[in-house]
Design an enzyme around this catalytic site. Structure first.
Site, PDB file in Angstrom:
ATOM      1  N   ARG A 134      44.507  28.154  52.602  1.00 47.54           N
ATOM      2  CA  ARG A 134      45.149  27.668  51.269  1.00 47.54           C
ATOM      3  C   ARG A 134      43.954  28.009  50.074  1.00 47.54           C
ATOM      4  O   ARG A 134      44.410  27.324  48.778  1.00 47.54           O
ATOM      5  CB  ARG A 134      45.882  26.035  51.228  1.00 47.54           C
ATOM      6  N   LYS A 156      44.438  39.435  39.697  1.00 47.74           N
ATOM      7  CA  LYS A 156      45.590  39.866  40.326  1.00 47.74           C
ATOM      8  C   LYS A 156      45.177  40.242  41.863  1.00 47.74           C
ATOM      9  O   LYS A 156      44.206  41.169  41.888  1.00 47.74           O
ATOM     10  CB  LYS A 156      46.118  41.124  39.810  1.00 47.74           C
ATOM     11  N   GLU A 198      42.207  54.202  33.812  1.00 46.69           N
ATOM     12  CA  GLU A 198      42.286  53.062  33.366  1.00 46.69           C
ATOM     13  C   GLU A 198      41.163  52.482  32.013  1.00 46.69           C
ATOM     14  O   GLU A 198      41.473  51.754  31.474  1.00 46.69           O
ATOM     15  CB  GLU A 198      41.697  52.071  34.598  1.00 46.69           C
ATOM     16  N   LYS A 240      40.181  43.277  28.547  1.00 43.47           N
ATOM     17  CA  LYS A 240      40.874  42.447  29.767  1.00 43.47           C
ATOM     18  C   LYS A 240      40.708  40.919  29.706  1.00 43.47           C
ATOM     19  O   LYS A 240      41.404  40.194  29.809  1.00 43.47           O
ATOM     20  CB  LYS A 240      40.666  43.321  31.023  1.00 43.47           C
ATOM     21  N   GLU A 250      50.534  36.937  33.601  1.00 45.48           N
ATOM     22  CA  GLU A 250      51.394  37.939  32.888  1.00 45.48           C
ATOM     23  C   GLU A 250      52.581  37.420  32.608  1.00 45.48           C
ATOM     24  O   GLU A 250      53.931  37.903  32.932  1.00 45.48           O
ATOM     25  CB  GLU A 250      51.498  38.813  34.170  1.00 45.48           C
ATOM     26  N   ARG A 254      49.821  39.559  28.920  1.00 39.55           N
ATOM     27  CA  ARG A 254      49.052  40.506  29.883  1.00 39.55           C
ATOM     28  C   ARG A 254      49.837  41.685  30.335  1.00 39.55           C
ATOM     29  O   ARG A 254      49.254  42.732  30.877  1.00 39.55           O
ATOM     30  CB  ARG A 254      48.664  39.488  31.103  1.00 39.55           C
ATOM     31  N   ASN A 258      49.627  47.146  31.803  1.00 38.91           N
ATOM     32  CA  ASN A 258      50.355  47.883  32.918  1.00 38.91           C
ATOM     33  C   ASN A 258      50.733  48.947  31.971  1.00 38.91           C
ATOM     34  O   ASN A 258      51.656  49.846  32.623  1.00 38.91           O
ATOM     35  CB  ASN A 258      51.577  47.171  33.525  1.00 38.91           C
ATOM     36  N   HIS A 261      51.929  52.357  34.185  1.00 37.45           N
ATOM     37  CA  HIS A 261      51.904  51.903  35.576  1.00 37.45           C
ATOM     38  C   HIS A 261      53.547  51.779  35.830  1.00 37.45           C
ATOM     39  O   HIS A 261      53.672  52.097  37.270  1.00 37.45           O
ATOM     40  CB  HIS A 261      51.412  50.319  35.590  1.00 37.45           C
ATOM     41  N   HIS A 265      53.584  53.704  39.301  1.00 36.49           N
ATOM     42  CA  HIS A 265      53.879  53.166  40.449  1.00 36.49           C
ATOM     43  C   HIS A 265      54.880  53.876  41.344  1.00 36.49           C
ATOM     44  O   HIS A 265      55.079  54.037  42.472  1.00 36.49           O
ATOM     45  CB  HIS A 265      53.967  51.643  40.468  1.00 36.49           C
ATOM     46  N   HIS A 278      45.485  56.099  42.540  1.00 32.02           N
ATOM     47  CA  HIS A 278      46.162  55.190  41.608  1.00 32.02           C
ATOM     48  C   HIS A 278      46.171  55.628  40.139  1.00 32.02           C
ATOM     49  O   HIS A 278      46.956  55.565  39.301  1.00 32.02           O
ATOM     50  CB  HIS A 278      45.801  53.731  41.799  1.00 32.02           C
TER      51      HIS A 278
END
Length: 373
Positions: A134, A156, A198, A240, A250, A254, A258, A261, A265, A278
């Site tokens: 955990r 993330k 990026e 960032k 997010e 935030r 993206n 993206h 994606h 990517h």
């Protein structure tokens, strides 16, 4: 270290603090040369009996022994696990290799994980750390430009699912990020270009002056000039850190990180993970998002060729694969920013400013028709 190396480290080393929850939690991003071999890089990390380094078959031969040597000064046992290299291995099977190693060595809940590699290794190590018992601490040691400017920062973590990229994961912050610029010397040129995608994204969404700087200094970045890289990594991390500090999970702001993206994606998932890097998919996706920004009247027409030229100069593709508009739309509806089946895009609303916008499917299809072959 030699005196020259020590001087270079002092000149380039930067600390970017990232603060969360009104400063009650946070960590430092350490940026500079020769940080892997700098004793001070590893001081003040969580105390434990054991550490586990997670790396891959490409990065480990270059840097694993050096990291082990540093960590052995602080941990009685330093284990390692090597994962297969590539986006297509960012899955449950590879993640289970990390859990197998932790359980085989009877690692406890204070064991510290170290992610030595690019974005795939960082994402999987962070996810493993968030889940094992955990939650155990972890440290990011990014060795690619993309990871240093983006994926190692902000907490993330995720793995891919055949139906969607990064759809299984958690928000889980590292204890520290140690970005040694010297690791970029071993990076293939294609990977360097992928990282530049990026870097470029931060300009139009958050800092118009930084976009100007990138245009002027792109050749230096491509040539791996250390001063240029140090500034680029630092500025990206500053932006960032500021965004994540306001919206860790997010829920709003935030999401602007993206940019490109949603289209990107879809390219990655549609082609199969690993066919495009990517950053390559994000670079092409930014061209499409810029076009959509123009078509919706958010930006003037000249914005699109400016961005397309810059992205192409960085060595990134500006023409997407011909998956078909319906397939793109289907894939984008699985995007994490979609709500109620409606696709939402990060679009530029003015240089240095971005926001979330919906767009009619037919308009998105026009964009795709203009930029896919």
């Amino acid at each position: 270290m030699t005196a020259a190396t020590t001087s270079q480290t002092r000149d380039l080393t930067q600390l970017v603090p990232i603060k969360l929850d009104e400063g009650q939690r946070g960590y430092d991003i350490l940026i500079g040369s020769a940080l892997l071999d700098e004793t001070s890089s590893w001081l003040g990390l969580p105390k434990a009996t054991a550490a586990l380094i997670v790396s891959n078959e490409t990065v480990a031969p270059l840097y694993l022994q050096r990291l082990q040597a540093q960590l052995s000064r602080h941990y009685a046992r330093v284990d390692s696990v090597l994962l297969p290299d590539g986006e297509r291995f960012k899955d449950w099977a590879s993640l289970n290799l990390v859990f197998d190693r932790l359980l085989e060595t009877a690692s406890d809940r204070k064991t510290v994980l170290f992610a030595l590699g690019g974005g795939v290794i960082g994402d999987m190590t962070g996810f493993a750390a968030s889940v094992y018992m955990r939650g155990v601490p972890f440290v990011q040691v990014p060795t690619t430009l993309l990871a240093q400017v983006d994926s190692s920062v902000g907490g993330k973590t995720a793995i891919n699912h055949p139906l969607g990229k990064n759809m299984l994961g958690a928000f889980y912050q590292p204890a520290r990020v140690i970005a040694d610029l010297d690791t970029l010397d071993s990076l293939p040129q294609r990977e360097l270009s992928a990282g530049l995608a990026e870097v470029i994204k931060y300009g139009p969404i958050a800092d118009a002056a930084f976009l100007d700087w990138i245009e002027v200094n792109l050749d230096a970045l491509l040539a791996r000039d250390k001063a240029a890289l140090a500034y680029a990594v630092k500025r990206c991390c500053e932006i960032k850190a500021w965004v994540v500090g306001q919206d860790e999970r997010e829920q709003g702001l935030r999401a602007i990180l993206n940019f490109g993206h949603t289209f990107g994606h879809a390219i990655e998932t549609g082609l199969g993970y690993g066919a495009w890097l990517h950053g390559e998919a994000v670079g092409c996706g930014m061209v499409m998002a810029c076009d959509l920004s123009v078509r919706l009247g958010l930006m003037p027409a000249e914005f699109l060729p400016r961005m397309r030229t810059l992205i192409e100069r960085a060595g990134l593709p500006v023409v997407g694969p011909a998956l078909g508009a319906q397939r793109y739309l289907e894939l984008m509806r699985v995007d994490k920013k979609a709500e109620g089946g409606a696709i939402r895009f990060v679009l530029v609303e003015g240089l240095g400013r971005a926001g979330m916008h919906a767009a009619p499917d037919d308009l998105v299809a026009e964009v795709l028709a203009s930029h896919c072959a």
